[in-house]
Design an enzyme around this catalytic site. Sequence first.
Site, short mmCIF file in Angstrom:
data_model
loop_
_atom_site.label_atom_id
_atom_site.label_comp_id
_atom_site.label_asym_id
_atom_site.label_seq_id
_atom_site.Cartn_x
_atom_site.Cartn_y
_atom_site.Cartn_z
NE ARG A 1 6.84 -7.03 -16.47
CZ ARG A 1 5.98 -7.73 -15.70
NH1 ARG A 1 5.77 -7.39 -14.45
NH2 ARG A 1 5.34 -8.75 -16.21
CE1 TYR B 1 14.60 16.93 -13.77
CE2 TYR B 1 12.78 15.37 -13.70
CZ TYR B 1 13.86 15.93 -14.35
OH TYR B 1 14.18 15.48 -15.60
CG ASP C 1 15.06 13.92 -6.34
OD1 ASP C 1 16.22 13.48 -6.43
OD2 ASP C 1 14.40 14.29 -7.34
CE LYS D 1 19.25 13.89 -14.66
NZ LYS D 1 18.17 14.36 -13.80
C1 LIG Z 1 16.81 14.18 -13.68
C2 LIG Z 1 16.13 14.25 -12.39
C3 LIG Z 1 15.01 13.45 -12.11
C4 LIG Z 1 14.40 12.50 -13.14
O1 LIG Z 1 15.27 11.52 -13.55
P1 LIG Z 1 15.26 10.83 -15.00
O2 LIG Z 1 16.35 9.82 -14.89
O3 LIG Z 1 15.51 11.88 -16.02
O4 LIG Z 1 13.91 10.22 -15.18
C5 LIG Z 1 14.44 13.57 -10.86
N1 LIG Z 1 14.92 14.43 -9.94
C6 LIG Z 1 15.99 15.20 -10.19
C7 LIG Z 1 16.47 16.12 -9.14
C8 LIG Z 1 16.62 15.16 -11.42
O5 LIG Z 1 17.66 15.96 -11.65
#
Ligand SMILES: *Cc1c(COP(=O)(O)O)cnc(C)c1O
Length: 393
Positions: free
Chosen positions: A58, A111, A183, A208
């Site tokens: 962790r 998001y 982000d 992603k």
């Molecule tokens: C999918 C996504 C998230 C969250 O990510 P997870 O891996 O699903 O927790 C945050 N910001 C954007 C732009 C995303 O596409």
Amino acid sequence: MDTKKLNFDTKLIHAGHYDEPFGSATVPIYQTSTFAFKSAEHGAQCFDNNKKGYIYTRINNPTIEALENNLAELENGYAGIATASGMGACTSIYMALLGKDAHFLSTSSVYGPSRSVMENHFNRFGVSSDFIDTSDIELVKKSIRPDTHILFIETPSNPTIQLTDIEACAQIAHDNGAILVVDNTFSSPCLQNPLDMGADVVFHSLTKFINGHADAVGGIIITKTKELYDKIRPLMISMGCNMDPHQAYLILRGVKTLGLRMERSQQNAKRIAQWLESHPKVEWIKYPGLGSYTQKDLMKKQMRGPGAMMSFELKGGIEAGAKLMNNVKVATLAVSLGGVETLIQHPASMTHSGLPKEIREKAGISDGLVRYSVGIEDINDLLKDLEEAFDKI
Ligand SMILES: *Cc1c(COP(=O)(O)O)cnc(C)c1O
């Protein structure tokens, strides 16, 4: 090897990898929860300064650390903090940098969960928040306050494909004593590096583009400074948002082909966007690679390519959208994005259904909006798939 001097595509493959005792060509999976100390003194040293050795997964783990170092280098940051998911990264940032009476300012079409966790939970603890159209820089200037701790932007934003000027936001944040968090999930470090444009923290859902194979969930936070790293990392560890070594291994494997995948996805996306733009059943389409895209100058200023995400609205609204989604065969009807496979989804009934309709509409997420994430399949199959599905509308 000093990977810092290498070019991006070479860094993807080599950055963060270390000399492994048995000469393994790839980073091994250290699937262990804990690490044996060589002696009582060594154990004490590890706790005193965990650079002296690993303690507990962790806290840190060699496989996870290799991924953190790889991505920190790709984003030109101080260091990386890997998390269980993109939301683990997002909430660790919120927890570490906000407190009672702090104000949080963000993009309205951010998001969905990044917004709902703020409005439904952080607000319970006395954090106030505003979600605005951050593509309007004058509005950002007007909305930031002396008590704003974080200016949090997503660019391109999800699913409206709206850009926010990173450099201008960094200036506004810093003039007001706030931190700029970006982000960067939609662009990946392949197309955009927010820390180079003045941002203080960048984060990704690794689920992603970076992993790119729809087989792992993960997140990463990369800070520009040691000071911010030292604030966020201990909090992430205490909250237990850590990544798992096997997850780290899969993502390290995925990231190697990010450049190749992005190149092909963008080629496909340009062709599909042009096809959709000329289709009589399409009301409008937003894709940064089209001549008609309204924020083209900003795209050229801060991105190295238009990406592989697009949104469009069909004439016939929600019903036509459902027909399209029920009739595509090559594209998969699924949330998520940025993988080798093409995905299609309907934000109003899926990813953004947690937001009330009027808030959704204010954020530009209309009921007929369809989001399309372009993969690396053969372009002719993707076009034929759309043609056949469109014929049924
Ligand atoms: C999918 C996504 C998230 C969250 O990510 P997870 O891996 O699903 O927790 C945050 N910001 C954007 C732009 C995303 O596409």
